[in-house]
Write an enzyme that holds these catalytic residues in place. Structure first.
Site, PDB file in Angstrom:
ATOM      1  N   LYS B  84       0.899  -1.149  -0.074  1.00  0.00           N
ATOM      2  CA  LYS B  84       0.027   0.175   0.062  1.00  0.00           C
ATOM      3  C   LYS B  84       0.788   1.021   0.134  1.00  0.00           C
ATOM      4  O   LYS B  84       2.061   1.388   0.761  1.00  0.00           O
ATOM      5  CB  LYS B  84      -0.845  -0.073   1.391  1.00  0.00           C
ATOM      6  CG  LYS B  84      -1.951   0.881   1.341  1.00  0.00           C
ATOM      7  CD  LYS B  84      -2.819   0.720   2.555  1.00  0.00           C
ATOM      8  CE  LYS B  84      -3.964   1.828   2.746  1.00  0.00           C
ATOM      9  NZ  LYS B  84      -4.597   1.350   4.048  1.00  0.00           N
ATOM     10  N   SER B 162      -9.378   1.346   3.353  1.00  0.00           N
ATOM     11  CA  SER B 162      -8.742   1.928   2.264  1.00  0.00           C
ATOM     12  C   SER B 162      -7.564   1.126   1.344  1.00  0.00           C
ATOM     13  O   SER B 162      -6.859   1.931   0.951  1.00  0.00           O
ATOM     14  CB  SER B 162      -7.963   3.312   3.240  1.00  0.00           C
ATOM     15  OG  SER B 162      -7.156   2.540   4.138  1.00  0.00           O
ATOM     16  N   SER B 186      -9.571  -1.463   7.329  1.00  0.00           N
ATOM     17  CA  SER B 186      -8.799  -1.133   5.865  1.00  0.00           C
ATOM     18  C   SER B 186      -8.267  -2.217   5.391  1.00  0.00           C
ATOM     19  O   SER B 186      -7.933  -2.070   4.217  1.00  0.00           O
ATOM     20  CB  SER B 186      -7.974   0.042   5.731  1.00  0.00           C
ATOM     21  OG  SER B 186      -8.841   1.293   6.052  1.00  0.00           O
TER      22      SER B 186
END
Lengths: 54, 470
Positions: B84, B162, B186
């Site tokens: 990420k 996310s 997330s």
């Protein structure tokens, strides 16, 4: 909020921010309904720091 | 390489590792294969911010030299992966998914990246994410300069947030595994929406050094992969104390380990877990429990502690996030975020009194003890990961499925108290979209989580299903 950031926020922005603050305040009472004593500390620990000797 | 090209894209880490060990594929071939897929397919899902081709080929060549020389670093040696884009990687852009940080470059790798490099893994991509990990309160999928994350199962729908890119990239066979982050949902949410396995470790088990901070006391980093076994392998490589992260713990994670409990598992299901949720999600959850009953006692209708987890999480994340992004708020650059609601979402948090934040942190300690008492009688608590399948890209979250207002999610509560959770795919619902099954355990029971999820995956093949990727 208006005094500090008013120059960059529109009336709509300020209304949305006010609404968000109201919404939070409506819920925050729940925090104070949980019984705590003076001995109930926050869930973090500060550690004193001592760097390396050299 | 001996495996067919489609097969290769969807092989678990453990099987790719076997190919490397037997010299049926080289690390350089694997890296090239996944780099090509990332560049060709990644944009279709808004899944990537940056493909690290140059770095990947250097790391892969080193892995090949070592493997040829008989120096085997372990199960991740030569395996490509993505992170990420909130993890710093030396010399590359690290954007945090946010326009104001689009040109940000760090001069060192995050500890997790260093540990994966030490394990021989090959970094192939920085993966897209919701801007600032969703800390400004986004309310719809288009909340990143890379565009809304799309689930490979149906690109008209969200990949979750996310960790949107890690979820989509693993699901589409663009990387064998990825590192995501979770402050409150997330990892587990995109795992469910993308039909992959995601493991959120206990707070403090994995160093956060070099990761964007949203909430210093709630952020966790963890693996997203095809299988629970792969998640275990990755977690073993990244867990453990890091002097650069004062919240990290000495206790690491050893995996795989032989043995394990011979007794029947004891799994709890919260009262009302499926009340008012989407019918397909409820049916898939019931079917999953039936599968587990052959090896587990399932205790239904367990009461979850009645404490204000949501308010505590909201207060802590908002207050810490406002401080973490002081520079963004003070400079006014917050107006450059993608989602209109994020452009003003940080301001209300500035009105949280210190007293409320401290009250939340005091209540949180009490919650942690109460939650441990709740979890203690069971090996795990099971719930549907989310009450619905993914939202359509063109609707605000609250308007996506307005009739669904029920269920019991442990995502908020388990994040507040910092205990681990895992989400595994357990079927499909509306519009061909995947659903997820979650297990939550006591702190540091990741081995139990992985074993239980492996047990489920040994009896089902949902984790082997492939989306219609071109």
């Amino acid at each position: 909020m208006r005094l500090r950031y008013g120059d960059r926020l529109s009336d709509d922005d300020l209304r949305a921010i006010t609404q968000a603050i109201h919404s939070r305040l409506q819920n925050v009472d729940q925090l104070y309904k949980v019984a705590l004593t003076n001995a109930d500390e926050p869930a973090f620990v500060f550690a004193a720091y001592r760097g390396t000797e050299r | 390489m001996s495996a067919g090209s489609d097969d290769l894209a969807f092989l678990p880490v453990a099987e790719l590792g076997a190919l490397l060990r037997r010299r049926r594929a080289s690390a350089t071939e694997l890296a090239g294969y996944f780099l090509d897929r990332l560049e060709r397919l990644g944009p279709s899902y808004n899944a990537i911010t940056y493909v690290t081709r140059e770095r990947a080929l250097v790391e892969a060549a080193q892995a090949d030299r070592e493997i040829r020389a008989g120096r085997w670093r372990g199960p991740l040696h030569g395996i490509p992966y993505g992170v990420k884009d909130l993890l710093a990687t030396k010399g590359d852009e690290t954007t945090w998914g946010a326009e104001p940080y689009r040109d940000q470059v760090f001069d060192a790798d995050a500890t997790v990246v260093t540990r994966l490099r030490n394990a021989g893994a090959v970094l192939v991509a920085k993966l897209a994410m919701v801007e600032l990990a969703g800390g400004m309160g986004y309310r719809q999928a288009n909340a990143s300069f890379t565009g809304p994350g799309k689930t490979p199962w149906n690109p008209d729908y969200w990949s979750g947030g996310s960790s949107a890119g890690p979820g989509a990239a693993v699901a589409a066979g663009l990387v064998p595994f990825a590192i995501g982050s979770e402050t409150s949902g997330s990892i587990l949410t995109p795992a469910a929406y993308c039909g992959v396995t995601g493991l959120r470790p206990t707070y403090g088990l994995v160093s956060r050094h070099g990761a964007m901070a949203l909430s210093w006391t709630m952020d966790k980093l963890g693996p997203m992969a095809r299988t629970a076994h792969d998640c275990g392998l990755v977690l073993a490589a990244i867990a453990g104390r890091d002097p650069a992260d004062p919240s990290s713990l000495e206790r690491g994670f050893r995996y795989p380990v032989s043995g394990g409990p011979r007794r029947r598992w004891r799994i709890a299901v919260p009262q009302g877990a499926t009340d008012g949720i989407q019918a397909e999600v409820a049916a898939n959850f019931a079917a999953a429990l039936d599968r587990l009953r052959t090896a587990a006692v399932v205790v239904m209708d367990v009461a979850v502690p009645d404490l204000p987890f949501g308010v505590v999480a909201g207060t802590i994340i908002a207050a810490e996030g406002a401080s973490a992004f002081d520079d963004l708020l003070e400079s006014g650059r917050i107006r450059d975020l993608t989602a209109p609601e994020d452009r003003i979402g940080g301001y209300p948090a500035l009105a949280i009194p210190a007293r409320d934040y401290l009250r939340a942190m005091r209540v949180r300690r009490l919650m942690a003890q109460t939650y441990d008492d709740f979890l203690k009688p069971f090996d795990a608590v099971a719930t549907p990961t989310r009450a619905t399948v993914a939202s359509p890209l063109d609707k605000a979250f609250r308007d996506a499925y307005p009739d669904v207002k029920g269920g019991v999610s442990l995502i908020g509560s388990s994040n507040v108290v910092g205990v681990p959770g895992i989400s595994v795919p357990n079927g499909f619902g509306l519009n061909g979209l995947p659903t997820g099954l979650s297990f939550v355990t006591r702190a540091f029971d990741e081995l139990k989580l992985v074993r239980l999820a492996r047990l489920y995956q040994s009896r089902t093949d949902w984790h082997r299903q492939r989306p219609p990727v071109p």
